[in-house]
Design a protein around this motif. Sequence first.
Motif, PDB file in Angstrom:
ATOM      1  N   VAL A  59       4.642 -17.329 -13.475  1.00  0.00           N
ATOM      2  CA  VAL A  59       3.873 -16.711 -14.571  1.00  0.00           C
ATOM      3  C   VAL A  59       2.993 -17.770 -15.239  1.00  0.00           C
ATOM      4  O   VAL A  59       1.827 -17.526 -15.570  1.00  0.00           O
ATOM      5  CB  VAL A  59       4.813 -16.024 -15.595  1.00  0.00           C
ATOM      6  N   SER A  60       3.544 -18.974 -15.404  1.00  0.00           N
ATOM      7  CA  SER A  60       2.778 -20.054 -16.024  1.00  0.00           C
ATOM      8  C   SER A  60       1.544 -20.403 -15.181  1.00  0.00           C
ATOM      9  O   SER A  60       0.447 -20.589 -15.722  1.00  0.00           O
ATOM     10  CB  SER A  60       3.682 -21.284 -16.180  1.00  0.00           C
ATOM     11  N   GLU A  61       1.732 -20.445 -13.874  1.00  0.00           N
ATOM     12  CA  GLU A  61       0.587 -20.762 -12.995  1.00  0.00           C
ATOM     13  C   GLU A  61      -0.453 -19.652 -13.028  1.00  0.00           C
ATOM     14  O   GLU A  61      -1.654 -19.903 -13.070  1.00  0.00           O
ATOM     15  CB  GLU A  61       1.075 -20.989 -11.557  1.00  0.00           C
ATOM     16  N   GLU A  62       0.017 -18.403 -13.048  1.00  0.00           N
ATOM     17  CA  GLU A  62      -0.939 -17.283 -13.037  1.00  0.00           C
ATOM     18  C   GLU A  62      -1.791 -17.228 -14.305  1.00  0.00           C
ATOM     19  O   GLU A  62      -2.985 -16.959 -14.246  1.00  0.00           O
ATOM     20  CB  GLU A  62      -0.181 -15.954 -12.839  1.00  0.00           C
ATOM     21  N   PHE A  63      -1.167 -17.513 -15.465  1.00  0.00           N
ATOM     22  CA  PHE A  63      -1.904 -17.328 -16.728  1.00  0.00           C
ATOM     23  C   PHE A  63      -2.195 -18.630 -17.472  1.00  0.00           C
ATOM     24  O   PHE A  63      -2.750 -18.604 -18.575  1.00  0.00           O
ATOM     25  CB  PHE A  63      -1.131 -16.370 -17.652  1.00  0.00           C
ATOM     26  N   GLY A  64      -1.809 -19.754 -16.880  1.00  0.00           N
ATOM     27  CA  GLY A  64      -2.096 -21.053 -17.511  1.00  0.00           C
ATOM     28  C   GLY A  64      -1.373 -21.244 -18.834  1.00  0.00           C
ATOM     29  O   GLY A  64      -1.955 -21.729 -19.811  1.00  0.00           O
ATOM     30  N   THR A  65      -0.090 -20.853 -18.890  1.00  0.00           N
ATOM     31  CA  THR A  65       0.667 -20.999 -20.149  1.00  0.00           C
ATOM     32  C   THR A  65       1.466 -22.306 -20.154  1.00  0.00           C
ATOM     33  O   THR A  65       1.688 -22.909 -19.107  1.00  0.00           O
ATOM     34  CB  THR A  65       1.683 -19.847 -20.324  1.00  0.00           C
ATOM     35  N   ASN A  66       1.934 -22.692 -21.331  1.00  0.00           N
ATOM     36  CA  ASN A  66       2.890 -23.801 -21.446  1.00  0.00           C
ATOM     37  C   ASN A  66       4.280 -23.258 -21.135  1.00  0.00           C
ATOM     38  O   ASN A  66       4.520 -22.049 -21.227  1.00  0.00           O
ATOM     39  CB  ASN A  66       2.905 -24.357 -22.879  1.00  0.00           C
ATOM     40  N   ILE A  67       5.196 -24.178 -20.821  1.00  0.00           N
ATOM     41  CA  ILE A  67       6.589 -23.779 -20.563  1.00  0.00           C
ATOM     42  C   ILE A  67       7.505 -24.520 -21.544  1.00  0.00           C
ATOM     43  O   ILE A  67       7.272 -25.693 -21.838  1.00  0.00           O
ATOM     44  CB  ILE A  67       7.010 -24.131 -19.111  1.00  0.00           C
ATOM     45  N   GLU A  68       8.523 -23.802 -22.040  1.00  0.00           N
ATOM     46  CA  GLU A  68       9.510 -24.431 -22.928  1.00  0.00           C
ATOM     47  C   GLU A  68      10.903 -24.033 -22.447  1.00  0.00           C
ATOM     48  O   GLU A  68      11.057 -23.049 -21.711  1.00  0.00           O
ATOM     49  CB  GLU A  68       9.251 -23.963 -24.376  1.00  0.00           C
ATOM     50  N   SER A  69      11.915 -24.762 -22.855  1.00  0.00           N
ATOM     51  CA  SER A  69      13.283 -24.410 -22.459  1.00  0.00           C
ATOM     52  C   SER A  69      13.741 -23.161 -23.223  1.00  0.00           C
ATOM     53  O   SER A  69      13.245 -22.888 -24.325  1.00  0.00           O
ATOM     54  CB  SER A  69      14.231 -25.574 -22.780  1.00  0.00           C
ATOM     55  N   VAL A  70      14.695 -22.412 -22.652  1.00  0.00           N
ATOM     56  CA  VAL A  70      15.184 -21.213 -23.333  1.00  0.00           C
ATOM     57  C   VAL A  70      15.933 -21.563 -24.623  1.00  0.00           C
ATOM     58  O   VAL A  70      15.991 -20.763 -25.551  1.00  0.00           O
ATOM     59  CB  VAL A  70      16.094 -20.341 -22.424  1.00  0.00           C
ATOM     60  N   GLU A  71      16.457 -22.783 -24.682  1.00  0.00           N
ATOM     61  CA  GLU A  71      17.190 -23.202 -25.892  1.00  0.00           C
ATOM     62  C   GLU A  71      16.244 -23.478 -27.055  1.00  0.00           C
ATOM     63  O   GLU A  71      16.622 -23.353 -28.214  1.00  0.00           O
ATOM     64  CB  GLU A  71      17.999 -24.488 -25.631  1.00  0.00           C
TER      65      GLU A  71
END
Length: 364
Positions: free
Chosen positions: A214-226
Amino acid sequence: MEGKIYEYLEKYNYENLFFFNDNETGLKGVVCIHDTTLGPATGGLRMWTYQNEWDAIEDSLRLGRGMTYKYAAAGVDLGGGKAVIIGDPKKQKSEALFRTFGRFINRLNGLYITGQDVGTTLRDMETIRSETPYVVTLPREFGGAGEISPYTALGVYQAIKACAKEKLGTDSLKGVQIAVQGVGNVGYHLVKYLAQERANITIADIDDKRVKEVSEEFGTNIESVERIHALDVDIYSPCALGKVINDRSIEELKCSIVAGSANNQLAEEKHGNFLDELGILYAPDYIANAGGTIFDTDRIKPGGFNEQRGINAVKRIYETMTDLIHISKTENIPTYKAADLFAERRIESVGKAKQLRKQVSIFN
Ligand code: NAD
């Protein structure tokens, strides 16, 4: 509530509670009809291995009441109800069982309309449909709305925009920082809407592969679930599990809006009060996530399912959320309470209108 069914029915003003049993198929369950002021009692069919019979009865009653509020607040002319089948969905499903359930529903003659819920699938609804017309959540080829998650996401998106207008002064989400927890069926489509508006999106999901895609498709940042809930963002959007606003997380929130699709986001009602005291605007879950239900139940309107009419109705979640914010401010109550009040007022006013019709028809 064990042994005190009538006390419970009286407390929340339930209309009916039906039991059903079929020795041949092993079908055992209940249907609750909570309130039919606005229309036939509608709500999904849950199949679950309940600890005991009381748990099953209580689940149907609790969920049925929730549906009354969801439809009333969404402006849908349906009442609330729920069916449960006591059994293991992995082991005890059969065509005969669902057909028997369908015949049972048919006997109620439209008082209750069933649909998909935990433990049942669209396929099961197709089977039930072969015995009764009183079914929603059906594939398009059966006259239903098909997959509803994209419309749930559209509704959440509208709720977010209405909240942004209130807290950020504009409903444009361009550059607005949003943290989305869970990018499953609903979260994925929500991110799509947000990306189209060029919001600054951060996502988290326990499924590493999914979050990467999903991050690659929409160019979003990623964060941990915590950490996702504790980010310094404008909006936190829970689209995975319930009870994410709890004693621990509430102290860590830095957002000014909480709006997502997850059911039961508040661990307890007191957390809705805390959000209000902290000045964090909360979009009540059953308001924000009603889009799929609104779209799906369009098929019971005159003329049958109409896609554009369904979409227009989902978009009205923006206005509903705006109205709730207004009630919350004028009555000085948290938004989760304003949602209940909003629903109760609609039931009351439509109920009065129906009463009038009844009196008139006596003289006809
Ligand atoms: P889903 O199962 O497709 O997606 C949930 C996602 O959340 C999955 O990708 C999962 O890996 C992820 N997840 C699970 N635990 C997590 C955690 N602790 N942190 C981050 N991610 C986590 O479900 P969905 O259909 O997208 O529904 C999401 C939520 O919205 C649920 O609470 C559901 O009850 C509610 N809801 C959905 C609809 C609908 O139309 N699908 C309608 C109303 C309400």
